[in-house]
Design an enzyme around this catalytic site. Structure first.
Site, mmCIF file in Angstrom:
data_model
loop_
_atom_site.group_PDB
_atom_site.id
_atom_site.type_symbol
_atom_site.label_atom_id
_atom_site.label_comp_id
_atom_site.label_asym_id
_atom_site.label_seq_id
_atom_site.Cartn_x
_atom_site.Cartn_y
_atom_site.Cartn_z
ATOM 1 N N GLY A 22 16.969 17.010 -5.474
ATOM 2 C CA GLY A 22 15.696 16.745 -4.578
ATOM 3 C C GLY A 22 16.030 15.688 -3.365
ATOM 4 N N GLY A 25 11.264 11.599 0.914
ATOM 5 C CA GLY A 25 11.452 10.513 1.973
ATOM 6 C C GLY A 25 11.992 9.232 1.574
ATOM 7 N N MET A 26 11.793 8.936 0.273
ATOM 8 C CA MET A 26 12.254 7.593 -0.409
ATOM 9 C C MET A 26 13.724 7.718 -1.259
ATOM 10 S SD MET A 26 10.168 4.252 -2.002
ATOM 11 C CE MET A 26 10.188 5.206 -3.807
ATOM 12 N N LYS A 47 17.404 8.660 -9.997
ATOM 13 C CA LYS A 47 16.604 8.623 -8.652
ATOM 14 C C LYS A 47 17.376 7.534 -7.874
ATOM 15 C CE LYS A 47 12.165 8.059 -6.535
ATOM 16 N NZ LYS A 47 10.873 8.099 -6.367
ATOM 17 N N ASP A 156 -3.674 10.805 -11.661
ATOM 18 C CA ASP A 156 -3.340 11.996 -11.430
ATOM 19 C C ASP A 156 -2.888 12.850 -12.648
ATOM 20 O OD1 ASP A 156 -2.806 14.131 -9.606
ATOM 21 O OD2 ASP A 156 -0.710 13.207 -8.911
#
Length: 860
Positions: A22, A25-26, A47, A156
């Site tokens: 993946g 944007g960050m 990540k 969420d």
């Protein structure tokens, strides 16, 4: 221990990144192996903050905030973070690797036609919600290391963010838009989340506390009991209005629920937060009281899941083992991990596919699932956008592990289009489809609200001109859906995430602007600060034929390079329709996907001639303006201004018809190679269908002679054929270059070749010459071809054509009729266009009103 203390600098890295899964944007996301004692390996998910953002204080603070929360989370029902640190100054978060499926995909699988009897047993569904509530209560009660309550609100909670593993564990994931008391993460008056699972106070942008999350679980309980979506058939604005007005639907009378369950559901869905359960723990206890001894064990849940996703799980294991095997070939010290009887790599094909990029508000999706026909009951999430489940479902396993689906956990994984929700039979983006067609007066407003657009559009949707749409990450229009864009609408591409719109095969984009109100795709940057490559571009995929072949010579589907699963195209329908593009501008596009690989301004891949393309301008693109990968699509009135590579490029068997093409290769162009560039395929094969477009009435304006790179008006190679008539070629090093043995071109009358830069008709092909001057076409004499076609070597007198400073329209002062040929009378070509170039004369105004010529900062 701080992040800096954990940094290993130049020492050997602890983690071996096996596959990029993946790119947001960050952050970049990797499937990785951690080295342990004795060389043992443990799979996990990493990540990493993107290198370009490491020194950006804002992004670094955002990443550290997420990492801070992640390190505090430690509960069986919340995804676990192993380590937060940095390597070579690059911050990372290391999280557990989970094998399982998100709840929304489980519901999709068990309720897809024909449903798997008896669907998801109610007791099992309720037990999953009870486990979710246990994790949610833990998160709500979370304290920092000093013992201070954080006041965390997830915001969420939905079926997308509940992961069920193959051994029956239930994990709450995605803390990407979490609210902390006093954290300043969201201003009062703004809304983040999914409307279909949001509380009234959340939708209204009011202050929220833990009871807002309980409302979300109440929606999930309603759907578990009713076995249908609570807001089925409603668009997000209607949902928001109903929530604001306290109009919450009652549980259906035929729902399989006891009076106690009905009362619990009504309490959780109370408009007044004070009437809801006080805590997630109280909510869980009430559910468990109902379940009693009927509560299924984790083993039973895991066994059910492992059974219905058996093939998916095997496919993933094969992919993981194959990647580790590849890694071992590159690094002999990396042992092979035993994944117990993997099925190996499977061939790519159509079907359901887990999402490879678990998106957040900053890390949004880069691929999409294939379509599935809706069939009630279908209690799934508002996008059915796949955030992973770490397996590739049965009908479309991915053959390339770098796009491997994964279970990300605390890295936020919800598809997050602030105004994009699937709520039943239709999907709506910022408007109510039941309303009358949008009036155009609001287009002129200067204070238009900005609506974020990302994720997957799975039902018919409409973008209206009274809003500005901010395209983030890769947004897919899914098969069966039609995205309609009203005249005058502006879509801006997000610079940080490389916003890109992909219309998949079987989907349609109906972008019909008008001369007075064109539809504009542009950069989000301010005028004067916009640059080529600010955002992605427009990619339209269809089902028309290409000449791609597999290893056995059988027809194969193509894949747009750099787009994860969801970029496949091609088929056997030359009449396929992908919709309409009319009076559309695409500006400052071309995000770099990799070295020498940028997205084109507009890409047509396998697009059929049922698609209508007329009056489209691409300006300031970092790569080609228009690229045609196979297909049969026809197009008229195309303008390419300042491309980074070619103006009009075709490949893979493209056989469409093009008329009225204008290339202006001005001072802002990056490194234009050719006005027209064509190949049969990259390998120069004789695969059928052969690339053979028919092109009439083109004006190609280059930047002059003597540039440092090859600069051709028309470059034909690798076995393509082409018919080109009534063309004007000005300001190129040579007007025509033909390469390779099987390349052929039929030139028709009306060819004008300017001599104002002393350009020859063709390169002198001298053995041993530099820059492809050696014989590369097996004796083809381009000069003789042009001469035989009646080419006129003189200045056609087009004002501004070869003058980058001029903003004139490149129109002849008098019609260029001499030697021109009438285009074919086949119903597509304008048969009266018996003149050379894109314009008949100065009065020809097909570019007026919608096309823009001024460069930044004048252009808005």
């Amino acid at each position: 221990m701080t992040s800096d203390e954990r940094s290993r600098g130049s020492h050997a890295p602890k983690f071996r990144r096996l596959a990029a899964v993946g790119h947001g944007g960050m952050a970049d996301i990797y499937l990785a192996a951690a080295r342990g004692v004795g060389g043992a390996l443990k799979l996990l998910v990493l990540k990493d903050l993107r290198p370009a953002l490491v020194r950006d204080p804002e992004y670094r603070a955002m990443f550290q905030r997420e990492a801070r929360i992640a390190t505090l989370l430690s509960h069986p029902n919340v995804v676990q973070t192993y380590e937060v640190g940095s390597e070579d100054g690059r911050p990372f978060i290391a999280m557990e690797y989970l094998e399982g499926q998100p709840l929304h995909r489980i519901l999709r699988r068990v309720y897809q036609p024909p449903p798997l009897p008896p669907g998801l047993p109610t007791a099992m569904h309720l037990q999953i919600l009870a486990e979710l509530l246990a994790g949610l209560h833990y998160a709500h009660e979370l304290r920092d290391y000093d013992g201070r309550p954080l006041g965390l609100v997830h915001r969420d909670v939905s079926p997308h963010n509940v992961l069920v593993t193959y051994d029956g564990q239930v994990k709450l994931v995605d803390f990407g838009i979490v609210h902390l008391a006093g954290g300043g993460d969201t201003e009062i008056g703004t809304f983040k989340g999914k409307a279909a699972y949001s509380s009234p106070e959340q939708v209204c942008g009011e202050a929220v506390d833990r009871r807002s999350d309980l409302f979300s679980v109440g929606v999930m309980l309603w759907e578990a009991l009713a076995r249908q979506r609570m807001w089925a058939g409603l668009d997000e604005l209607t949902i928001a209005r109903k929530l604001e007005g306290g109009d919450i639907p009652a549980l259906p009378a035929d729902a399989a629920a006891t009076p106690a369950l009905r009362s619990l559901c009504a309490s959780a869905l109370a408009v007044d937060p004070a009437r809801r359960p006080a805590t997630a723990e109280a909510f869980r206890e009430a559910l468990e009281l109902h379940l009693g001894k009927s509560a299924p064990s984790p083993r039973a849940i895991g066994a059910m899941l492992a059974d219905i996703f058996a093939e998916d799980r095997a496919n993933l294991r094969g992919l993981v083992e194959a990647q580790i095997r590849r890694a071992r070939q590159a690094h002999d010290d990396l042992p092979v991990l035993d994944l117990s009887d993997p099925s190996g790599l499977a061939e790519s094909g159509p079907g359901d596919l887990a999402h490879p990029d678990e998106p957040t508000r900053r890390d949004a999706p880069r691929s999409a699932e294939a379509p599935q026909e809706p069939s009630p009951p279908r209690p799934s999430g508002p996008h059915d956008a796949t955030w992973s489940g770490v397996v590739a479902p049965a009908r479309r396993p991915t053959p390339v592990l770098r796009w491997l689906p994964w279970a990300l956990g605390a890295v936020a994984v919800a598809v997050s289009a602030s105004m994009v929700f699937t709520t039943g039979s239709e999907e709506h983006v910022g408007t109510d489809m039941s309303a009358e067609p949008a009036v155009l007066e609001p287009c002129a407003r200067a204070d238009k609200p900005v609506v974020e657009l990302s994720g997957e559009i799975e039902r018919s949707a409409r973008l209206t001109c009274d809003k500005v749409y901010r395209l983030r990450f890769v947004t897919f229009v899914r098969p069966g859906a039609t995205l309609t864009i009203d005249p005058g609408t502006t879509i801006v591409g997000d610079r940080d995430t490389g916003g890109t719109l992909v219309v998949q095969p079987g989907a349609k984009l109906v972008a019909e602007g008008t001369r007075e109100r064109p539809i504009v795709f542009t950069s989000e940057a301010r005028p004067g600060q916009r640059r080529a490559g600010d955002w992605g571009g427009l990619i339209v995929l269809g089902k028309a034929p290409t000449n791609l072949r597999d290893a056995e010579g059988r027809p194969a589907r193509g894949r747009v390079e750099g787009i994860a699963d969801g970029g496949e195209y091609g088929g056997d329908d030359p009449e396929d329709s992908s919709g309409t593009l009319r009076y559309v501008r695409v500006e400052y596009s071309g995000t770099e996907l990799g070295p020498n690989n940028e997205i084109n301004g507009v890409t047509f891949a396998g697009v059929g001639r049922g698609t209508q393309v007329d009056h489209v301008q691409v300006r300031h693109a970092a790569d080609d303006c228009f690229e045609f990968f196979g297909g049969t699509v026809d197009a008229k009135h195309l303008i390419c201004q300042d491309p980074g590579d070619d103006g009009f490029d075709w490949d893979l068997g493209y056989s469409g018809r093009l008329q009225f093409l204008l290339l202006r290769d001005g001072a802002g162009a990056l490194d234009t190679t050719a006005g027209l560039e064509g190949d049969n395929d990259p390998g120069g094969s004789r695969n059928e269908p052969r690339s053979a477009p028919t092109i009439y009435n083109a004006t190609l304006c280059g930047r002059g002679h003597g540039l440092e790179h090859e600069h051709y008006g028309m470059l034909l190679r690798r076995g393509t054929a082409a018919t080109i008539g009534n063309a004007v070629v000005v300001g190129f090093e040579a007007p025509l270059d033909v390469r390779d043995r099987d390349t052929t071109v039929a030139l028709r009358g009306g060819l004008w070749l300017a001599h104002n830069f002393a350009a020859p008709l063709a390169h002198a092909e001298i053995p041993g010459g530099e820059r492809a001057l050696a014989d590369d076409d097996f004796g083809v004499d381009e000069a003789a071809l042009l001469t035989a076609a009646g080419a006129r070597v003189e200045d056609p007198d087009l004002p501004g054509c070869a003058d980058p400073a001029s903003l004139k329209r490149f129109k002849p002062r008098a019609a260029l009729h001499a030697g021109a040929a009438a285009p074919p009378a086949d119903g597509f070509f304008a048969a009266d266009a018996d003149f050379a170039g894109a314009f008949r004369d100065e009065a020809d105004d097909w570019d007026a009103g919608w096309a823009v010529w001024a460069d930044a900062p004048e252009d808005a």
